[in-house]
Every structure is written in C-alpha cells, then in structure tokens.
Design an enzyme around this catalytic site. Structure first.
Site, short mmCIF file in Angstrom:
data_model
loop_
_atom_site.label_atom_id
_atom_site.label_comp_id
_atom_site.label_asym_id
_atom_site.label_seq_id
_atom_site.Cartn_x
_atom_site.Cartn_y
_atom_site.Cartn_z
CB THR A 92 -3.99 10.24 6.16
OG1 THR A 92 -3.50 11.32 6.99
CG2 THR A 92 -3.50 10.43 4.73
N PRO A 123 -3.87 6.25 11.91
CG PRO A 123 -2.87 8.37 11.84
CD PRO A 123 -3.09 7.18 12.74
CG LEU A 124 -2.90 2.46 6.62
CD1 LEU A 124 -1.73 2.17 7.56
CD2 LEU A 124 -3.76 1.22 6.47
CG HIS A 125 -0.38 9.13 7.72
ND1 HIS A 125 -1.27 10.14 8.09
CD2 HIS A 125 0.25 8.76 8.87
CE1 HIS A 125 -1.18 10.36 9.38
NE2 HIS A 125 -0.27 9.54 9.89
CG ASP A 126 3.11 7.07 3.65
OD1 ASP A 126 4.15 6.69 4.19
OD2 ASP A 126 2.78 8.27 3.60
#
Ligand code: RIB
Ligand code: CA
Length: 313
Positions: free
Chosen positions: A196, A241-244
């Site tokens: 991510t 950070p575009l985690h999900d």
C-alpha cells in the site's frame, strides 16, 4: 458469471471509504452483501456513521450497515484521529446519513450471512482491526468452513510499522483477533504496507479523480487530499498511501499484484513488538504457510482501475 458475493468489515476512515466506493462501483463483478463496522480509526459510533455516509454518497441506502465490536479483544482501543481527523472522514463535507443502521449486531450479521450462503461462496474483505471476525469465529466456529477466503489490509514486512516501529495499525489494535483469524484455517490474502505504500495518491492521480467531475470524484479527491497531509510529514513521500482499496483491486485485477504464500504469525505478547506480522519469507521456520502475502503492485494500473470504476458511480 454471477457477481462474487462479498462482505466488507470496515473502520471508515478515508481509505476505507474509497475501498467501499470501488466495490460498489464494480457491481458487475462484486455483490456487496453488507458492511460490518468495527472500532478502529475512530470509535465505533463514528465508523458506523461514516459507513452510512459513504453508502448515501454511492446511492446505496439499501445496503445493510451493522455496528459491531467497540473495542479490541482484551485491551483498550487505540484510534487514529491524528491521521483521519476527529470525524474519521475529514476532507469532504459529507452530510449526516439518511439511512438507519441495520438492527443486527455485526457479528450476528456475519454469522447469519455466511450460514445463509453455500459454503465457499462468500469472500470477506477486512479493512480494519479483525475483532468482529475473530468474535464471530469464536461464537460460530462452523463459519470458518463457509468462507471462500478473507482478503485483509494489514501487516507489514520490510515496510516496517506505521503505528509502532514494527506494527501496522489494523493488526496492532487487535493482535489477538488477528492471531485467531490467521490460525482459523481460512484462506487469507494479506495486503500489507509493503504494497500500500507503493499506491500513493500523487497530485496527478488526485487531479484525475477530481476531473471525473462527479460528486463521488470530488469526494474521493477531498478524502485522499486530507489523508495526504499526514503522509509526507511522516514518510517524506508524495501522496497518501491508499491502503484499503488495494484489497478490492486485488479481487478485480489480481494481475496487478505479485504475491507469495508464506507463514505469517502475529506477535501477541511482547510490548516492544506487539502486532508485528512475522513473515517467514524464505520458509526457514517449521511453521506451515497460511497466508498469500501481496508484495508488489502496478500502481499506475491500480489508479487507472480506480478512476475508471469510480467514474461509473
Ligand atoms: O494501517 C492502515 C490501515 O489502518 C487502514 O486500513 C486504515 O484505514 C487503518 O484502518
Ligand atoms: Ca481501514
């Protein structure tokens, strides 16, 4: 082919919101059966409120949204307002939800839904601490055999931690629950910070989302714009950070990722390393592989997918 039934367990959170919108946009491929909310980024009352704000934005007031566990197993809740803002969904001005909460507790909703569908058909997407899922496994062990797989955002290897030097937030908040889930024998796909932190919302990527010119496009640009303010300060990188949403992207386009099947074990005792995900990358221990860990991403391909799909909402 019929859309793949999925449940989303979530602690919205700006990145959770984008993941939920991506899943709802991919209605030809994914059938979202409901959202189960857990305490995490912000307390449960706010995550359950935010989940409904997102459903209203997506035009899905019909979707069951259930409130679940309001604290981790056997420890105090740790939240992340410093990252997500007091509301947990700071950035856009999303109105209070019109839709009501579903009356069922999230744990009961998980159990009942998994028992209602044929074994091996429902996938669970876990975007927050794993408290709801671990509680459901304890209350109804039969459901572990009914899940197709779990795709969870959590953990870290070489990327190290984001809430302690070695632990990622979702695992750190409830390491006991994470340990239960990883030992349950359910196929698990783990999307760690190592992936991510390569999915950064740069200004150009944010501009492409805003250029959609839709309420969803503007809201996602505002969500990821707010979320960014924390990232450069801590990591010196450009963009949040575009985690999900990486979990949903894996369902839609697994070819955008690289993975390895290894043993992952969670530290549940040490104060120093609590919540650390120990990944046996080279098969050195005698611990059997239990997790498919993603370790690389085609970030441009991911953002193209995200932008194209969100354009349809
Ligand atoms: O560490 C990142 C994870 O913790 C994301 O799921 C974020 O939403 C928070 O829940
Ligand atoms: Ca989350």
């Amino acid at each position: 082919m019929a859309p793949r039934p999925i449940l989303i367990d979530t602690d919205p959170g700006q990145d959770d919101a984008v993941a939920i919108l991506l899943a709802l946009a991919a209605r030809d491929t994914l059938d979202v059966l409901g959202l189960t909310c857990v305490a995490g980024n912000v307390p449960l009352e706010k995550t359950a409120l935010n989940a409904r704000r997102i459903c209203d934005l997506a035009g899905r007031p019909d979707l069951p949204v259930c409130a679940g566990c309001d604290r981790p197993m056997g420890r105090a809740l740790v939240t992340a307002e410093h990252v997500h803002g007091q509301s947990g969904l700071d950035g856009p001005d999303l109105p209070a939800p019109q839709m009501p909460l579903h009356p069922a507790h999230a744990v009961d909703f998980l159990i009942d839904t998994l028992r209602a569908y044929p074994p091996g058909t429902v996938t669970l997407i876990a975007l927050g601490p794993l408290t709801n899922l671990a509680t459901a496994f304890g209350r109804a062990p039969d459901i572990t055999g009914r899940l197709r797989e779990i795709v969870l955002m959590g953990g870290a290897q070489a990327a190290l931690g984001n809430v302690t030097p070695v632990a990622e937030f979702n695992i750190h908040v409830d390491p006991t629950a994470a340990d239960i889930v990883l030992r349950a024998g359910v196929p698990v796909v783990m999307v760690p910070l190592d992936v991510t932190h390569k999915a950064l919302v740069t200004p150009a990527r944010n501009a492409a989302l805003r250029a959609l010119g839709t309420p969803v496009g503007h809201a996602v640009a505002d969500l990821t714009g707010f979320f960014e303010r924390y990232n450069p300060v801590r990591y010196g990188a450009e963009g949040a950070p575009l985690h999900d949403p990486c979990t949903i992207a894996w369902l839609l386009r697994p070819d955008l990722f690289a993975s390895r099947h290894v043993n992952v074990t969670v530290e549940t005792q040490s104060d120093l390393t609590l919540g650390m995900t120990v990944m046996d990358w080279w098969g050195i221990s005698d611990r059997a592989p239990n997790t498919t860990v993603l370790h690389d991403i085609d970030a441009d391909g991911f953002f193209d997918l995200l932008t194209e799909r969100l354009a349809t909402l």
